[in-house]
Scaffold this motif. Sequence first.
Motif, PDB file in Angstrom:
ATOM      1  N   ASP A  59     -19.958  92.188 -13.969  1.00  0.00           N
ATOM      2  CA  ASP A  59     -20.248  90.487 -14.308  1.00  0.00           C
ATOM      3  C   ASP A  59     -19.699  90.122 -15.330  1.00  0.00           C
ATOM      4  OD1 ASP A  59     -19.622  89.810 -11.414  1.00  0.00           O
ATOM      5  OD2 ASP A  59     -21.557  89.689 -11.321  1.00  0.00           O
ATOM      6  N   LYS A  60     -20.766  90.402 -15.985  1.00  0.00           N
ATOM      7  CA  LYS A  60     -20.041  90.499 -17.648  1.00  0.00           C
ATOM      8  C   LYS A  60     -19.404  90.600 -18.779  1.00  0.00           C
ATOM      9  CE  LYS A  60     -25.657  91.023 -18.563  1.00  0.00           C
ATOM     10  NZ  LYS A  60     -26.459  91.690 -20.037  1.00  0.00           N
ATOM     11  N   ALA A  61     -18.319  91.973 -18.133  1.00  0.00           N
ATOM     12  CA  ALA A  61     -17.427  91.941 -18.726  1.00  0.00           C
ATOM     13  C   ALA A  61     -16.122  91.122 -17.951  1.00  0.00           C
ATOM     14  CB  ALA A  61     -16.786  93.964 -18.115  1.00  0.00           C
ATOM     15  N   GLN A  62     -16.520  90.623 -17.128  1.00  0.00           N
ATOM     16  CA  GLN A  62     -15.410  89.951 -16.479  1.00  0.00           C
ATOM     17  C   GLN A  62     -15.887  88.190 -17.575  1.00  0.00           C
ATOM     18  OE1 GLN A  62     -16.479  86.598 -13.591  1.00  0.00           O
ATOM     19  NE2 GLN A  62     -14.460  86.278 -14.989  1.00  0.00           N
ATOM     20  N   ALA A  63     -17.061  87.988 -17.595  1.00  0.00           N
ATOM     21  CA  ALA A  63     -17.283  86.553 -18.155  1.00  0.00           C
ATOM     22  C   ALA A  63     -17.069  86.789 -19.659  1.00  0.00           C
ATOM     23  CB  ALA A  63     -18.902  86.754 -17.873  1.00  0.00           C
ATOM     24  N   GLN A  64     -17.387  87.886 -20.199  1.00  0.00           N
ATOM     25  CA  GLN A  64     -16.550  87.847 -21.565  1.00  0.00           C
ATOM     26  C   GLN A  64     -15.596  88.762 -21.767  1.00  0.00           C
ATOM     27  OE1 GLN A  64     -18.800  91.115 -22.119  1.00  0.00           O
ATOM     28  NE2 GLN A  64     -20.774  89.533 -23.430  1.00  0.00           N
ATOM     29  N   LYS A  69     -10.951  88.562 -13.552  1.00  0.00           N
ATOM     30  CA  LYS A  69     -11.800  88.753 -12.339  1.00  0.00           C
ATOM     31  C   LYS A  69     -11.405  89.206 -10.833  1.00  0.00           C
ATOM     32  CE  LYS A  69      -9.867  84.232 -10.522  1.00  0.00           C
ATOM     33  NZ  LYS A  69      -9.305  83.330 -10.403  1.00  0.00           N
ATOM     34  N   ASN A  70      -9.913  89.296 -10.889  1.00  0.00           N
ATOM     35  CA  ASN A  70      -9.620  90.213  -9.430  1.00  0.00           C
ATOM     36  C   ASN A  70     -10.125  91.717  -9.784  1.00  0.00           C
ATOM     37  OD1 ASN A  70      -8.733  87.549  -8.679  1.00  0.00           O
ATOM     38  ND2 ASN A  70      -6.929  88.404  -8.845  1.00  0.00           N
ATOM     39  N   ALA A  71      -9.799  92.452 -11.564  1.00  0.00           N
ATOM     40  CA  ALA A  71     -10.640  93.959 -10.955  1.00  0.00           C
ATOM     41  C   ALA A  71     -11.938  93.483 -10.902  1.00  0.00           C
ATOM     42  CB  ALA A  71      -9.873  94.151 -12.381  1.00  0.00           C
ATOM     43  N   ALA A  72     -12.557  92.678 -11.067  1.00  0.00           N
ATOM     44  CA  ALA A  72     -14.220  92.787 -11.550  1.00  0.00           C
ATOM     45  C   ALA A  72     -14.740  92.266  -9.854  1.00  0.00           C
ATOM     46  CB  ALA A  72     -14.789  91.486 -11.987  1.00  0.00           C
ATOM     47  N   ARG A  74     -12.264  93.570  -7.006  1.00  0.00           N
ATOM     48  CA  ARG A  74     -12.045  95.062  -6.624  1.00  0.00           C
ATOM     49  C   ARG A  74     -12.834  95.951  -6.810  1.00  0.00           C
ATOM     50  NH1 ARG A  74      -7.287  94.481  -9.369  1.00  0.00           N
ATOM     51  NH2 ARG A  74      -7.879  96.378 -10.788  1.00  0.00           N
ATOM     52  N   TYR A  75     -13.560  96.036  -8.471  1.00  0.00           N
ATOM     53  CA  TYR A  75     -15.207  96.885  -8.712  1.00  0.00           C
ATOM     54  C   TYR A  75     -16.906  96.893  -7.695  1.00  0.00           C
ATOM     55  CZ  TYR A  75     -12.899  98.677 -12.764  1.00  0.00           C
ATOM     56  OH  TYR A  75     -12.457  99.678 -14.198  1.00  0.00           O
ATOM     57  N   LYS A  76     -16.585  95.507  -7.343  1.00  0.00           N
ATOM     58  CA  LYS A  76     -17.662  95.754  -6.619  1.00  0.00           C
ATOM     59  C   LYS A  76     -17.574  95.497  -5.928  1.00  0.00           C
ATOM     60  CE  LYS A  76     -18.535  91.441  -9.235  1.00  0.00           C
ATOM     61  NZ  LYS A  76     -18.644  89.518  -9.080  1.00  0.00           N
ATOM     62  N   SER A  77     -16.621  95.061  -4.906  1.00  0.00           N
ATOM     63  CA  SER A  77     -16.268  95.629  -3.603  1.00  0.00           C
ATOM     64  C   SER A  77     -16.560  97.049  -3.054  1.00  0.00           C
ATOM     65  CB  SER A  77     -14.637  95.224  -2.877  1.00  0.00           C
ATOM     66  OG  SER A  77     -14.185  95.078  -1.589  1.00  0.00           O
ATOM     67  N   GLY A  78     -15.649  97.920  -4.032  1.00  0.00           N
ATOM     68  CA  GLY A  78     -15.959  99.436  -4.239  1.00  0.00           C
ATOM     69  C   GLY A  78     -17.616  99.545  -3.937  1.00  0.00           C
ATOM     70  N   LEU A  79     -17.978  99.624  -5.186  1.00  0.00           N
ATOM     71  CA  LEU A  79     -19.166 100.274  -4.815  1.00  0.00           C
ATOM     72  C   LEU A  79     -19.867  99.302  -3.569  1.00  0.00           C
ATOM     73  CD1 LEU A  79     -20.215  98.712  -8.865  1.00  0.00           C
ATOM     74  CD2 LEU A  79     -19.591 100.813  -7.451  1.00  0.00           C
ATOM     75  N   TYR A  80     -20.162  98.123  -3.373  1.00  0.00           N
ATOM     76  CA  TYR A  80     -20.961  97.789  -2.116  1.00  0.00           C
ATOM     77  C   TYR A  80     -20.181  98.740  -0.466  1.00  0.00           C
ATOM     78  CZ  TYR A  80     -22.800  93.507  -4.337  1.00  0.00           C
ATOM     79  OH  TYR A  80     -23.594  93.078  -5.068  1.00  0.00           O
ATOM     80  N   ARG A  81     -18.929  98.791  -1.152  1.00  0.00           N
ATOM     81  CA  ARG A  81     -18.586  99.256   0.512  1.00  0.00           C
ATOM     82  C   ARG A  81     -18.548 101.151   0.278  1.00  0.00           C
ATOM     83  NH1 ARG A  81     -13.269 100.111  -1.161  1.00  0.00           N
ATOM     84  NH2 ARG A  81     -12.813  97.973  -0.655  1.00  0.00           N
TER      85      ARG A  81
END
Length: 88
Positions: A59-64, A69-72, A74-81
Amino acid sequence: MPNIKSAAKRAELARVRTLRNSAIKSRMKTAIRKFNAALASKDKQQAWDSLIQAVIAIDKAQAQGTIHKNAAARYKSGLYRRYNSVMQ
């Protein structure tokens, strides 16, 4: 070497931004690696804590503006999955 003063300034700015972005991405990737290691250890609480830290880093990388935002997402979705598939 740029001949124009403004071009030299832009080149320096690009160099500084590249260093900043690579540091941010490195922090994000390190958090993801720690999550993967915690997931492999099968410790549910440690995996959850490292998942939260990885999501914060993403989230910090996306905010900066380092990642889109779509890559962020994707990353988060993969981690939760991955967390849900291993821990359930």
